[in-house]
Enzyme design. Structure first.
Site, PDB file in Angstrom:
ATOM      1  CG  ASP A 116      -1.875  -1.123   1.289  1.00 31.46           C
ATOM      2  OD1 ASP A 116      -2.215  -1.508   0.086  1.00 31.46           O
ATOM      3  OD2 ASP A 116      -2.254  -1.403   2.344  1.00 31.46           O
TER       4      ASP A 116
HETATM    5  N1  URA Z   1      -1.235  -6.246   3.780  1.00 33.83           N
HETATM    6  C1  URA Z   1      -1.529  -5.176   3.756  1.00 33.83           C
HETATM    7  O1  URA Z   1      -2.720  -4.715   4.233  1.00 33.83           O
HETATM    8  N2  URA Z   1      -0.613  -4.159   3.094  1.00 33.83           N
HETATM    9  C2  URA Z   1       0.100  -4.036   2.472  1.00 33.83           C
HETATM   10  O2  URA Z   1       0.673  -2.965   1.935  1.00 33.83           O
HETATM   11  C3  URA Z   1       0.689  -5.376   2.328  1.00 33.83           C
HETATM   12  C4  URA Z   1      -0.041  -6.398   2.935  1.00 33.83           C
END
Ligand code: URA
Length: 241
Positions: free
Chosen positions: A102
């Site tokens: 993310d």
């Molecule tokens: N899980 C998440 O919620 N976000 C990420 O960036 C990676 C794994």
């Protein structure tokens, strides 16, 4: 002879799935003829074009990137935010992230132009281990951790068993730091898992993917993956077929 979509993906132009879309959309030609049949086989020396432009076979390259906060893994962000590829201005190959982190997640991201390799690493069937450090709101109890470890339902689908270790409980700031080992990679999985048990994620950082970790890297920097590391990653997923 190999399938057209495989040949396009192998060139580094795009993923196999996106290559299939391009073929269906009538954008791909082989030796001057538009081809829309997905099973079409091509051989060495066939002249393949997408939108009239020849695809050029690139050398396969593999990088290990320490993703900082504040950049996206998508290559066409609707808000025009900084992209992980912005950090690779001196790399001429068309690399893309193998998997997603993310915007606000930091940590290990593999970047490559090898579509075949990317599919292997990302495919849910292979259950490649990924380790995250996660800070959550609140002081989580053992029963809730156990429930998460066994698997919970997210949007109707049960998560695979995982392993969670408590690193630190900060009673003053009501925060827990944990290490979680996942064997799959559903969209925003870590955040959704902890949100669903009432402990929103404050910070998320990926420490490792399979046998590779961030040792020696600082946020925003990268290094070439050693051929042996690429081999070892492939071995890890091949052993799970
Ligand atoms: N899980 C998440 O919620 N976000 C990420 O960036 C990676 C794994």
């Amino acid at each position: 002879m190999e399938r057209l979509q495989k040949a396009i993906a192998a060139s580094g132009y795009t993923s196999r799935r996106k290559a299939e879309d391009l073929i269906i959309q009538g954008k791909v030609a082989v030796n001057g003829e538009i081809v829309t049949e997905l099973g079409t086989k091509v051989k060495k020396g066939d002249f393949i074009t997408v939108d009239g432009k020849p695809i050029v076979t690139e050398n396969k390259v593999y990088y290990l990137f320490y993703k900082p906060k504040g950049c996206v893994c998508t290559l066409d962000d609707e808000f025009d935010r900084p992209k992980v590829t912005d950090y690779f201005t001196d790399v001429k190959e068309r690399i893309y992230p193998v998997g997603r982190l993310d915007y606000d997640t930091t940590g290990l991201l593999i970047m490559s132009n090898d579509g075949e390799f990317a599919n292997m690493i990302m495919h849910p069937r292979y259950h490649l281990e990924k380790i995250y450090e996660v800070s959550i709101n609140g002081l989580i109890n053992g029963a809730t951790l156990h429930k998460l470890e066994k698997g919970i339902y997210l949007e109707g689908v049960k998560t695979l068993p995982c392993k969670i270790k408590v690193i630190n409980k900060d009673t003053e700031h009501k925060t827990t730091v944990l290490q979680i080992k996942l064997y799959e990679g559903k969209n925003r999985q870590v955040k959704k898992m902890f949100e669903s048990v009432g402990h929103p994620v404050k910070r998320l950082h990926r420490l490792s993917v399979g046998c590779v970790n961030l040792k020696g890297l600082t946020p925003g920097t990268y290094r070439i993956l050693k051929p042996q590391e690429v081999k070892d990653l492939k071995k890890l997923v091949n052993g799970k077929k």
